[in-house]
Design an enzyme around this catalytic site. Sequence first.
Site, PDB file in Angstrom:
ATOM      1  N   ASP A 168     -29.357  45.968   6.858  1.00 48.36           N
ATOM      2  CA  ASP A 168     -27.906  46.122   6.842  1.00 48.36           C
ATOM      3  C   ASP A 168     -27.091  44.918   6.373  1.00 48.36           C
ATOM      4  OD1 ASP A 168     -29.011  48.291   8.099  1.00 48.36           O
ATOM      5  OD2 ASP A 168     -27.473  48.448   9.624  1.00 48.36           O
ATOM      6  N   GLU A 399     -36.044  44.015  19.005  1.00 50.92           N
ATOM      7  CA  GLU A 399     -35.714  44.601  17.696  1.00 50.92           C
ATOM      8  C   GLU A 399     -36.151  43.669  16.564  1.00 50.92           C
ATOM      9  OE1 GLU A 399     -31.538  45.384  17.528  1.00 50.92           O
ATOM     10  OE2 GLU A 399     -31.613  46.412  15.593  1.00 50.92           O
TER      11      GLU A 399
END
Length: 434
Positions: A168, A399
């Site tokens: 992203d 993550e």
Amino acid sequence: MDLIQRAKQILEKNWRGGFTVPTDKLYPFQWNWDSGFVSMGMGHFRLDYAIEELDSLFSGQWENGMIPHIIFHSENETTYFPNFDFWKAEVNPGAPDKPKTSGITQPPVHGFILEELLAQHPGDDTLMAFARKLYPKIVASHRFFYHYRDPNKEGLVFIFHPWESGRDNSPLWDESMDRIQIKEGEIPAYVRRDTSLADASERPTSEQYDRYVYLLELGKAHQYDGAGIAAESPFLIQDSLINAILIKSNQSLIRVGKKLGMDTAEVEEWQNQAISKYREKLWNEELGCFTTYDQRAKKQILHKEIGGIFPLFAEIPTKEQAQKINDYLMGLHHRNYYICPSFDVDSPLFDSKRYWRGPVWPQMNWMIYQGLKTYGFHETAKIARNDLLTLVEKLGFHEYFEAQKSVANTLDKGYGGDNFSWTASSIIDLIHNP
Ligand code: GLC
């Protein structure tokens, strides 16, 4: 409890009856490429869930073939932005009414994931029947890319939003994103949710977020698949990662299709053009790696970053090119980095903590590991595998992770969300398939 038990528990906890969330709270829906990795991990101990995971993802497929990047299975969950009511996927008549979805896509991993599942369970009748059902849907999702995202019929597909890349807020996108100058009132007012759920210093800045919203609005204005997107978007990118994963999945579709007795001619045609164009357009000899191409500026984006390693996974590089990529990874290892930082550690844009601007990502290591093995770089492959296992063992199922060993040694946890599904899945598969 050993790693594999902990990993299975995480997947079971993140299961929401039909699909799996990437992590509790921060990402409360089903994400496109996350679900692929989840399915692979689940496949090792709950084949029924693994099948259901993919089935529910594809229930959000659009008539144009696109698999949206988020499937909003619950319409009552309000803690996420941008939610389904902001995307308004219904501007496209081919978007399903239920489940609600976003309007953009993500790396097409499902072709190779299907092949992984079939390899895990050779001859399983239920899986074979499911594979026959899923196969044409995966092909349709590739056809979407070649039809709507390759207007010049080059064999390379574009993305028009950084979220489609899966990475992203990589610094790769900075230059394109800086082209977006937002005038007062040009984008609708909105409230971010991510910064109240995760450390703001690990998340994109608000200026970046406004630009994400700008591109979302641009997509919406063109029903998310109109030709106006390629004509107008300031962000128009032939991404190294998306294109490598598409090629990898094409390869799997050709092999799986032959086994299932399907016609693979169309996929083979895409594939022939894609591989040669990828080599020709994205390799940069000076950098010694593959790059991502900015179609708006008509130039390669000159950074060494993690996407440039992915052609290994799709068997795109020549022997010489592959050797250079391997040397790059070994160089990082000798300089005391965990493999593989998501961005060039020598760039001033490297940020070891912030999202895609430097940290190590588990599912990326899984794919890099496979790529290195394919080319016979077994030592480096072992390092990529062990680095991930070490990080997870020391810092938990996060993550993403700190890439500098000297800094990671001072930490007691990873970055971003905890109990993360693709981290758990990658670990399960790496342990099952050394
Ligand atoms: C972040 C990542 C994206 C991932 C999603 C859910 O947005 O950048 O790649 O799919 O989280 O895990």
